[in-house]
Design a protein around this motif. Structure first.
Motif, PDB file in Angstrom:
ATOM      1  N   SER A 109       0.616  -1.303  -0.124  1.00  0.00           N
ATOM      2  CA  SER A 109       0.197   0.440  -0.444  1.00  0.00           C
ATOM      3  C   SER A 109       0.793   1.485  -0.004  1.00  0.00           C
ATOM      4  CB  SER A 109      -0.811   0.157   1.575  1.00  0.00           C
ATOM      5  OG  SER A 109      -1.737   1.177   1.834  1.00  0.00           O
ATOM      6  N   VAL A 110       0.435   2.117  -1.054  1.00  0.00           N
ATOM      7  CA  VAL A 110       1.482   3.354  -1.400  1.00  0.00           C
ATOM      8  C   VAL A 110       0.076   4.368  -0.315  1.00  0.00           C
ATOM      9  CG1 VAL A 110       2.926   5.212  -2.462  1.00  0.00           C
ATOM     10  CG2 VAL A 110       2.712   2.646  -2.643  1.00  0.00           C
ATOM     11  N   GLN A 111       0.339   5.303   0.899  1.00  0.00           N
ATOM     12  CA  GLN A 111      -0.467   6.057   1.050  1.00  0.00           C
ATOM     13  C   GLN A 111      -0.247   7.080   1.727  1.00  0.00           C
ATOM     14  OE1 GLN A 111      -0.057   3.413   5.447  1.00  0.00           O
ATOM     15  NE2 GLN A 111      -0.362   2.488   4.150  1.00  0.00           N
ATOM     16  N   SER A 112      -1.154   7.686   2.232  1.00  0.00           N
ATOM     17  CA  SER A 112      -0.821   8.834   2.208  1.00  0.00           C
ATOM     18  C   SER A 112      -1.480   9.695   3.943  1.00  0.00           C
ATOM     19  CB  SER A 112      -1.629  10.667   1.106  1.00  0.00           C
ATOM     20  OG  SER A 112      -1.228  10.676  -0.119  1.00  0.00           O
ATOM     21  N   GLY A 113      -2.073   8.992   3.671  1.00  0.00           N
ATOM     22  CA  GLY A 113      -3.298   9.394   5.717  1.00  0.00           C
ATOM     23  C   GLY A 113      -3.970   8.193   5.593  1.00  0.00           C
ATOM     24  N   THR A 114      -5.012   9.146   6.839  1.00  0.00           N
ATOM     25  CA  THR A 114      -6.266   7.673   6.757  1.00  0.00           C
ATOM     26  C   THR A 114      -7.574   7.509   5.435  1.00  0.00           C
ATOM     27  OG1 THR A 114      -5.820   8.481   8.854  1.00  0.00           O
ATOM     28  CG2 THR A 114      -7.851   6.919   8.122  1.00  0.00           C
ATOM     29  N   PRO A 115      -7.663   6.295   5.076  1.00  0.00           N
ATOM     30  CA  PRO A 115      -7.215   5.482   5.049  1.00  0.00           C
ATOM     31  C   PRO A 115      -6.067   4.528   4.926  1.00  0.00           C
ATOM     32  CG  PRO A 115      -8.513   4.801   3.893  1.00  0.00           C
ATOM     33  CD  PRO A 115      -8.930   6.639   4.128  1.00  0.00           C
ATOM     34  N   GLY A 116      -5.117   3.874   5.573  1.00  0.00           N
ATOM     35  CA  GLY A 116      -4.232   3.743   5.616  1.00  0.00           C
ATOM     36  C   GLY A 116      -3.881   2.470   6.036  1.00  0.00           C
ATOM     37  N   ASN A 117      -2.481   2.610   7.434  1.00  0.00           N
ATOM     38  CA  ASN A 117      -1.327   2.188   7.581  1.00  0.00           C
ATOM     39  C   ASN A 117      -2.060   1.317   8.697  1.00  0.00           C
ATOM     40  OD1 ASN A 117       0.607  -0.345   8.779  1.00  0.00           O
ATOM     41  ND2 ASN A 117       0.703   1.188  10.099  1.00  0.00           N
ATOM     42  N   PRO A 118      -2.819   1.384   9.774  1.00  0.00           N
ATOM     43  CA  PRO A 118      -3.385   0.743  11.083  1.00  0.00           C
ATOM     44  C   PRO A 118      -4.636   0.417  10.361  1.00  0.00           C
ATOM     45  CG  PRO A 118      -3.097   3.299  11.420  1.00  0.00           C
ATOM     46  CD  PRO A 118      -2.926   3.024  10.026  1.00  0.00           C
ATOM     47  N   GLU A 119      -5.231   0.785   8.941  1.00  0.00           N
ATOM     48  CA  GLU A 119      -6.518   0.511   8.806  1.00  0.00           C
ATOM     49  C   GLU A 119      -6.250  -0.583   8.554  1.00  0.00           C
ATOM     50  OE1 GLU A 119      -5.986   3.880   7.990  1.00  0.00           O
ATOM     51  OE2 GLU A 119      -7.471   4.250   9.961  1.00  0.00           O
TER      52      GLU A 119
END
Lengths: 288, 240, 218
Positions: A186-196
């Motif tokens: 996953s390349v992510q900017s924020g929420t939803p992201g890592n914890p989800e």
């Protein structure tokens, strides 16, 4: 006292402390534009974190099923864009199946742009629906991730490019839920992201998971990485440039390393000058 | 078709549009001005509409490929539509209670889905990962492991507000403060990287088409300087 | 005394919250295939139901800026422009491909690429200016704690910049140590604390003690 007299009454450091913000902005513009116009070509060493990320993809067995989730915004593109396209390039080079999806609306469009830019059919000999697929976007954030984990076809009923039912594609045979995938990226900017993702995919299904993140998100990932929930991660533009070198695709991240150096040096200089000024003015009693 | 013609015009003038909007926003670094306000208003409108376009598309694909297939699914979709319409009673004071129905369903489902794994992912796993061998393979690893355990415990204690930070807790809270400051310092350093990266990326965008960048920059800067000059002439220095 | 009709009582949404929460939690811990399947199907239904809220942001902006325009408040013309762009692009996004409207059509894509993307990027990129200014004005070693923050931040910046590691490669392991030890310890304690807080909030919501999300109306 007029403004000019007031200024004359102040010492050098005091005046330096009150410098117009626009001068700071102008300096920043200069140190960004100058190396972009005349690159300095500074060397880049590759960190262990980037090697780990590269190695996870490198170690995939032929035929592995990999999800590449574009959970990023247009705003984050300058930092995350280069690592996403380099990751897609790396995945397409290998004999594996790539399932692209997005939990951010903008991510779905960015993924489509990346596919157009790389031209998998022409440059990698890959076939859409057989070797790679763009499953589209799910607006339901964490609920959508849970839905995706339990049933791929409910979360993404049709593909993004041709709007055909997902199950009609060859590479979807034998794919039903999270259990059927070998790696989640996953390349992510924020929420939803890592914890989800960790809550809905990693904890219940134990799937191998690597991520690409903005520099600003690096500290938040530390406990998940240390606990083994995140196997490896790319941290911001610097890691993206290192990864471009490893993956063999020189792109935007490498081109932006020189201004990254000059801007950082400028910020450090600002910190140093600001602090020297602070100590000098603190030591001197203020004039009335 | 008019839409295709419009798309053609925007695409042809693409670099000019890009440079114009980027420079309008960056003109804020000179001062608050109408160019910035124009771009800001455009952003607000376009960003909201973009999300709607996306969600409508998703809803339509769901309807076509899942919910229109059997009569039961059509009924369930209609029910979702009915309950979904209740969201809009948010704007009515009198019927606000109807808005609480979809909200409570959404909140209940979300809490159920997230809490069931949060206990493991962000609580138990994190505690378990802190129970590391205090004596490791290398002296450096041993030192780090000891530091990690001490630091996690002291920061946890720091946020335990039930006890006053006195006596031995005074020392643990001091260690916690230093730990957090070192951690937040790293966060600051990484934030600088992101902010600069985003700015550099947009600067590269501007430089990719120098004619649009130069011409629009000159126009925007000239209007700002002229307006400042005229304002200064109207209000001479020292005038109240 | 005004007696509230039973169907308007706040207890009803609280009960609904509890029911739908339990509905998702139970099949995770107990193997009841029929329940598990029903819970999954419900998530699909909930996703559609929630998507119908897609016009809430639109409606809020419409009401807010519509009011400003109607009352000709200061700067009303900017609000009018917000409404024009929002309604205009929403129309472009209505899925009627036969007349060139809808997501994925050339016009929708052109506006996305040449209007939305630069605007969105520039908005966040501007923060770079403020952070540089803040580094100059606010990042001061006033106390030992602030000094630690400053030192750690500077070391990380030097490791992130290629020029820093080119001058002294040891900045990279130093950065890794800061990330792995003090930063990790801080964020782990915060993650555990936040998880505890979220669990407590969830429990309070389920017990009907937390009602903030239901507030509003008469």
């Amino acid at each position: 006292m007029t403004e000019m007299e007031e200024r004359r009454g102040k010492g050098f450091w005091e005046r330096l402390q009150e410098v117009d913000s626009r001068i700071i902005y102008l300096l920043l513009w200069i140190v960004i534009l100058w190396p972009l116009i005349t690159p300095l070509g500074l060397p880049i060493s590759i960190s262990t974190g980037t090697r780990e990320y590269f190695q996870v993809i490198e170690d995939l067995k032929p035929g592995s099923r990999v999800i590449l989730s574009y959970d990023l915004s247009f705003a984050g593109l300058p930092e995350l864009g280069p690592m996403t396209i380099a990751t897609l390039h790396h995945l397409l080079k290998k004999d594996i199946k790539v399932y692209i999806c997005a939990f951010w609306d903008s991510g779905a469009d960015i993924a489509a742009d990346n596919i157009r830019a790389l031209e998998p059919e022409k440059n990698y000999g890959k076939v859409y629906g057989k070797d790679y697929i763009h499953m589209g976007y799910n607006p339901m954030r964490e609920v959508g991730m849970a839905q995706f984990a339990s049933d791929v076809y409910k979360a993404f009923p049709v593909d993004y490019i041709y709007k055909r039912p997902l199950e009609t594609y060859e590479m979807m045979k034998g794919v039903q839920s999270a259990k059927d995938f070998d790696l989640l990226i996953s390349v992510q900017s924020g929420t939803p992201g890592n914890p989800e993702w960790v809550r809905q995919w990693i904890t219940p299904y134990g799937i191998k998971y690597i991520i690409g993140i903005l520099g600003v998100s690096v500290p938040e990932v530390a406990p998940y990485y240390n606990a083994g929930q995140v196997k490896a991660f790319l941290a911001g533009l610097r890691s993206a440039a290192e990864y471009e070198l490893l993956a063999g695709r020189r792109g935007a991240a490498l081109a932006q390393q020189d201004p990254l150096s000059t801007t950082h040096i400028l910020v450090i200089l600002f910190v140093v000058i600001g602090n020297i000024g602070y100590f000098f003015t603190r030591a001197r009693p203020r004039r009335s | 078709m008019l839409t295709d013609w419009l798309a053609g015009v925007i695409t042809t003038l693409g670099p000019w549009f890009t440079a114009f909007f980027l420079l309008c926003i960056f003109s804020f670094t000179y001062k608050e001005n109408p160019w910035f306000r124009f771009a800001e208003a455009t952003y607000l409108g376009v960003a909201t509409a973009y999300t709607i376009g996306f969600n409508l598309d998703w809803l339509l694909s769901q309807w076509k490929s899942v919910w229109s297939l059997t009569s039961t699914k059509i009924m369930l979709f209609s029910l979702a539509l009915l309950v979904g319409m209740l969201w809009y009673f948010r704007f009515s004071k009198k019927y606000f209670w109807l808005y609480r129905i979809p909200l409570s369903i959404a909140v209940g489902t979300y809490i159920g889905l997230s809490l069931r794994t949060m206990v493991f992912a962000q609580f138990l796993h994190q505690i378990r990962a802190t129970f590391i061998p205090l004596v490791a393979k290398t002296p450096m690893d041993t030192l780090n492991n000891i530091l990690i355990v001490i630091m996690v415990l002291t920061v946890l204690l720091y946020f335990y507000f039930t006890l006053e930070h006195r006596g031995p807790l005074r020392y643990t809270s001091r260690i916690a403060r230093y730990t957090m400051m070192a951690g937040f310092g790293a966060a600051y350093g990484d934030t600088v990287m992101t902010r600069m990266a985003l700015l550099i990326g947009q600067a590269r965008n501007l430089l990719s088409h120098p004619p649009s960048f130069a011409s629009i920059a000159i126009v925007i800067l000239a209007t700002l300087l002229v307006s400042d000059y005229l304002r200064m002439r109207r209000e001479p220095r020292g005038a109240k | 005394m005004i007696v509230m009709a039973w169907y308007r009582r706040v207890e009803i949404p609280i009960i609904l919250t509890i029911i739908f929460c339990i509905f998702q939690v139970v099949p995770y811990f107990f193997v009841v295939p029929a329940w598990e399947s029903a819970a999954k199907d419900f998530v699909d239904w909930d996703a559609v139901m929630e998507t119908f809220a897609l016009f809430i942001g639109f409606t809020t902006l419409l009401m807010l800026h519509g009011r400003i325009v109607a009352q000709r408040r200061r700067g009303w013309y900017w609000s009018a422009w917000v409404l024009i762009t929002m309604i205009g692009y929403t129309i472009v996004g209505i899925p009627i491909p036969s007349i060139g409207l809808g997501k994925g059509t050339p016009l929708f894509e052109a506006i996305r690429l040449y209007v939305l993307t630069p605007l969105s990027g520039a908005m966040y990129a501007s923060l770079g200016f403020w952070i540089a200014s803040a580094a100059y004005r606010a990042f001061r070693a006033r106390t030992i704690e602030a000094g630690v923050l400053l030192l750690s931040g500077t070391l990380v910046m030097l490791a992130n910049a290629p020029i820093g590691t080119a001058i002294w490669p040891t900045f990279t392991p130093i950065r890794k140590w800061i990330f792995d030890v003090p930063n990790m310890a801080t964020m782990r304690a915060i993650t555990i604390g936040a998880a505890l807080g979220a669990i407590a909030l969830g429990a309070r919501t389920l017990m009907g003690r937390e009602r903030g999300y239901l507030r509003g109306g008469e």
